[in-house]
Design a protein around this motif. Sequence first.
Motif, PDB file in Angstrom:
ATOM      1  N   MET A 205      20.975  -7.524  39.248  1.00  0.00           N
ATOM      2  CA  MET A 205      21.451  -6.907  40.493  1.00  0.00           C
ATOM      3  C   MET A 205      20.639  -5.664  40.827  1.00  0.00           C
ATOM      4  SD  MET A 205      25.564  -7.216  39.855  1.00  0.00           S
ATOM      5  CE  MET A 205      25.982  -6.256  41.315  1.00  0.00           C
ATOM      6  N   ALA A 206      20.234  -4.913  39.803  1.00  0.00           N
ATOM      7  CA  ALA A 206      19.467  -3.692  40.027  1.00  0.00           C
ATOM      8  C   ALA A 206      18.120  -3.974  40.670  1.00  0.00           C
ATOM      9  CB  ALA A 206      19.274  -2.948  38.708  1.00  0.00           C
ATOM     10  N   ARG A 207      17.588  -5.173  40.454  1.00  0.00           N
ATOM     11  CA  ARG A 207      16.283  -5.524  41.030  1.00  0.00           C
ATOM     12  C   ARG A 207      16.316  -5.677  42.538  1.00  0.00           C
ATOM     13  NH1 ARG A 207      15.290  -9.962  36.284  1.00  0.00           N
ATOM     14  NH2 ARG A 207      14.718  -8.482  34.635  1.00  0.00           N
ATOM     15  N   SER A 208      17.527  -5.693  43.120  1.00  0.00           N
ATOM     16  CA  SER A 208      17.634  -5.833  44.575  1.00  0.00           C
ATOM     17  C   SER A 208      17.602  -4.475  45.279  1.00  0.00           C
ATOM     18  CB  SER A 208      18.932  -6.558  44.934  1.00  0.00           C
ATOM     19  OG  SER A 208      20.064  -5.777  44.570  1.00  0.00           O
ATOM     20  N   MET A 209      17.409  -3.386  44.532  1.00  0.00           N
ATOM     21  CA  MET A 209      17.370  -2.065  45.145  1.00  0.00           C
ATOM     22  C   MET A 209      16.223  -1.955  46.139  1.00  0.00           C
ATOM     23  SD  MET A 209      18.225   0.527  41.962  1.00  0.00           S
ATOM     24  CE  MET A 209      18.078   1.951  43.061  1.00  0.00           C
ATOM     25  N   GLY A 210      16.535  -1.401  47.301  1.00  0.00           N
ATOM     26  CA  GLY A 210      15.533  -1.220  48.328  1.00  0.00           C
ATOM     27  C   GLY A 210      14.852   0.129  48.233  1.00  0.00           C
ATOM     28  N   PRO A 211      13.831   0.371  49.049  1.00  0.00           N
ATOM     29  CA  PRO A 211      13.050   1.614  48.963  1.00  0.00           C
ATOM     30  C   PRO A 211      13.852   2.868  49.302  1.00  0.00           C
ATOM     31  CG  PRO A 211      12.421   0.326  50.890  1.00  0.00           C
ATOM     32  CD  PRO A 211      13.304  -0.545  50.068  1.00  0.00           C
ATOM     33  N   ARG A 212      14.947   2.734  50.034  1.00  0.00           N
ATOM     34  CA  ARG A 212      15.747   3.900  50.421  1.00  0.00           C
ATOM     35  C   ARG A 212      17.029   4.027  49.609  1.00  0.00           C
ATOM     36  NH1 ARG A 212      16.874   3.619  56.590  1.00  0.00           N
ATOM     37  NH2 ARG A 212      17.882   5.609  56.047  1.00  0.00           N
ATOM     38  N   ASP A 213      17.111   3.255  48.530  1.00  0.00           N
ATOM     39  CA  ASP A 213      18.318   3.268  47.702  1.00  0.00           C
ATOM     40  C   ASP A 213      18.191   4.255  46.541  1.00  0.00           C
ATOM     41  OD1 ASP A 213      19.305   1.297  49.356  1.00  0.00           O
ATOM     42  OD2 ASP A 213      18.696  -0.346  48.034  1.00  0.00           O
ATOM     43  N   VAL A 214      19.326   4.700  46.055  1.00  0.00           N
ATOM     44  CA  VAL A 214      19.399   5.642  44.943  1.00  0.00           C
ATOM     45  C   VAL A 214      20.238   5.032  43.831  1.00  0.00           C
ATOM     46  CG1 VAL A 214      20.396   7.858  44.218  1.00  0.00           C
ATOM     47  CG2 VAL A 214      19.069   7.729  46.333  1.00  0.00           C
ATOM     48  N   LEU A 215      19.834   5.286  42.595  1.00  0.00           N
ATOM     49  CA  LEU A 215      20.611   4.836  41.444  1.00  0.00           C
ATOM     50  C   LEU A 215      21.367   6.019  40.853  1.00  0.00           C
ATOM     51  CD1 LEU A 215      21.356   2.639  39.334  1.00  0.00           C
ATOM     52  CD2 LEU A 215      19.357   3.406  38.016  1.00  0.00           C
ATOM     53  N   PHE A 216      22.665   5.844  40.652  1.00  0.00           N
ATOM     54  CA  PHE A 216      23.489   6.855  39.991  1.00  0.00           C
ATOM     55  C   PHE A 216      23.950   6.261  38.666  1.00  0.00           C
ATOM     56  CE2 PHE A 216      26.556   9.878  38.866  1.00  0.00           C
ATOM     57  CZ  PHE A 216      26.449  10.984  39.696  1.00  0.00           C
ATOM     58  N   ALA A 217      23.515   6.862  37.562  1.00  0.00           N
ATOM     59  CA  ALA A 217      23.794   6.317  36.231  1.00  0.00           C
ATOM     60  C   ALA A 217      24.616   7.292  35.415  1.00  0.00           C
ATOM     61  CB  ALA A 217      22.484   5.994  35.509  1.00  0.00           C
ATOM     62  N   VAL A 218      25.525   6.748  34.606  1.00  0.00           N
ATOM     63  CA  VAL A 218      26.338   7.562  33.703  1.00  0.00           C
ATOM     64  C   VAL A 218      26.285   6.916  32.324  1.00  0.00           C
ATOM     65  CG1 VAL A 218      28.603   8.574  33.243  1.00  0.00           C
ATOM     66  CG2 VAL A 218      27.886   8.144  35.611  1.00  0.00           C
ATOM     67  N   SER A 219      25.940   7.707  31.322  1.00  0.00           N
ATOM     68  CA  SER A 219      25.893   7.163  29.962  1.00  0.00           C
ATOM     69  C   SER A 219      26.012   8.291  28.955  1.00  0.00           C
ATOM     70  CB  SER A 219      24.588   6.388  29.723  1.00  0.00           C
ATOM     71  OG  SER A 219      24.630   5.704  28.491  1.00  0.00           O
ATOM     72  N   PHE A 220      26.789   8.047  27.914  1.00  0.00           N
ATOM     73  CA  PHE A 220      26.984   9.008  26.846  1.00  0.00           C
ATOM     74  C   PHE A 220      26.620   8.344  25.519  1.00  0.00           C
ATOM     75  CE2 PHE A 220      30.383   9.642  30.068  1.00  0.00           C
ATOM     76  CZ  PHE A 220      29.896  10.818  30.622  1.00  0.00           C
ATOM     77  N   ARG A 221      26.444   9.166  24.510  1.00  0.00           N
ATOM     78  CA  ARG A 221      26.170   8.659  23.184  1.00  0.00           C
ATOM     79  C   ARG A 221      27.332   7.774  22.714  1.00  0.00           C
ATOM     80  NH1 ARG A 221      25.693  12.086  17.557  1.00  0.00           N
ATOM     81  NH2 ARG A 221      24.310  10.627  16.471  1.00  0.00           N
ATOM     82  N   TYR A 222      27.058   6.622  22.224  1.00  0.00           N
ATOM     83  CA  TYR A 222      25.781   5.969  21.952  1.00  0.00           C
ATOM     84  C   TYR A 222      25.391   5.175  23.197  1.00  0.00           C
ATOM     85  CZ  TYR A 222      27.020   7.320  17.243  1.00  0.00           C
ATOM     86  OH  TYR A 222      27.367   8.057  16.145  1.00  0.00           O
ATOM     87  N   TYR A 223      24.261   5.496  23.761  1.00  0.00           N
ATOM     88  CA  TYR A 223      23.880   5.091  25.097  1.00  0.00           C
ATOM     89  C   TYR A 223      23.705   3.566  25.197  1.00  0.00           C
ATOM     90  CZ  TYR A 223      22.876   9.996  24.542  1.00  0.00           C
ATOM     91  OH  TYR A 223      22.989  11.327  24.231  1.00  0.00           O
TER      92      TYR A 223
END
Length: 308
Positions: A205-223
């Motif tokens: 699904m992430a591969r469909s991101m367009g040039p004007r899109d932003v990714l917001f990621a959240v991850s904590f240990r253990y990532y």
Amino acid sequence: MDRDSLIGGVMDHNTSLTDAPPPDTYEGFIRLIHERHGAMSNTYQAIALYLTQNPNDVAVRSVNAIAESCGVHASSFVRFAQALGYKGFRDVQALFQQRLETAAPGFGARVQSLRDGMAARDDISEIGFLREMIVQDIASLEGLVDEISGVDMAAAAKLMERAETIYLVGQNRSSPVVLLMRYLLTMIGKRCILLDASGGLATHMARSMGPRDVLFAVSFRYYANEVVQIVDQAASEGHDVIAISDTTLSPLAKSAKILFAVPEYQQSLSRSLAAPMCVAQALVVATAARLQKGTEAPLIPHVTQKDT
């Protein structure tokens, strides 16, 4: 000497990770940790991670108590400090105390409050568990005022406002944060897509991101490996990445355009999400303010409220 101190080029406490005089500020010390992290042994990396995640604890607790929480012998903390050019761990601890004193008014009261909270950890009753979590959440939330950059908040809100679509990714314990963001962003009319881990489709699904899109990621240990991979891939393709993690040593740091490092407090069963949830909500409210362009406080519609 513990076995891990023989790994990564750190042979003993006389072998320094740097030949330069040690930094005399907290900020300089953290930069030094980042510069030398790759050359550290497993034990020293664990210490570095703990120091960056628990700055308030380091300022007010004894080295024995800190070592017990970290799961590393206290002598390793001393050797760690010496490897970075300090005489001992007390010199390092003084930098953390200086940070707490200069970053926030009422240093004495905060220190006493934290110490009282640490003492309450011996209470293993039901109300004791609640008291411990409340004390640690208060300390963590107060720390956000000192640790989170207003410049970064403004820059992140600007990216989120201008994004055509905001892609959200967070797995395991991070899932509640991005689920809340999906709900709030939808309520303010901002297009967003949750990269759901179910079915193993998040990466695709992430591969469909367009040039004007932003990714917001959240991850904590253990990532989560998939989250780290999605962040790295998005950054390599030129997408802006905003991330919330637990330390500036997080694997998300190298790819994120903006990283909000929210230190966590260790719990016996889990770690609280109060602080990262607060950061996520604040970013959505800041985005709403930009989108609504009004003079009043930004509004998030109540979809369950009946018309009158």
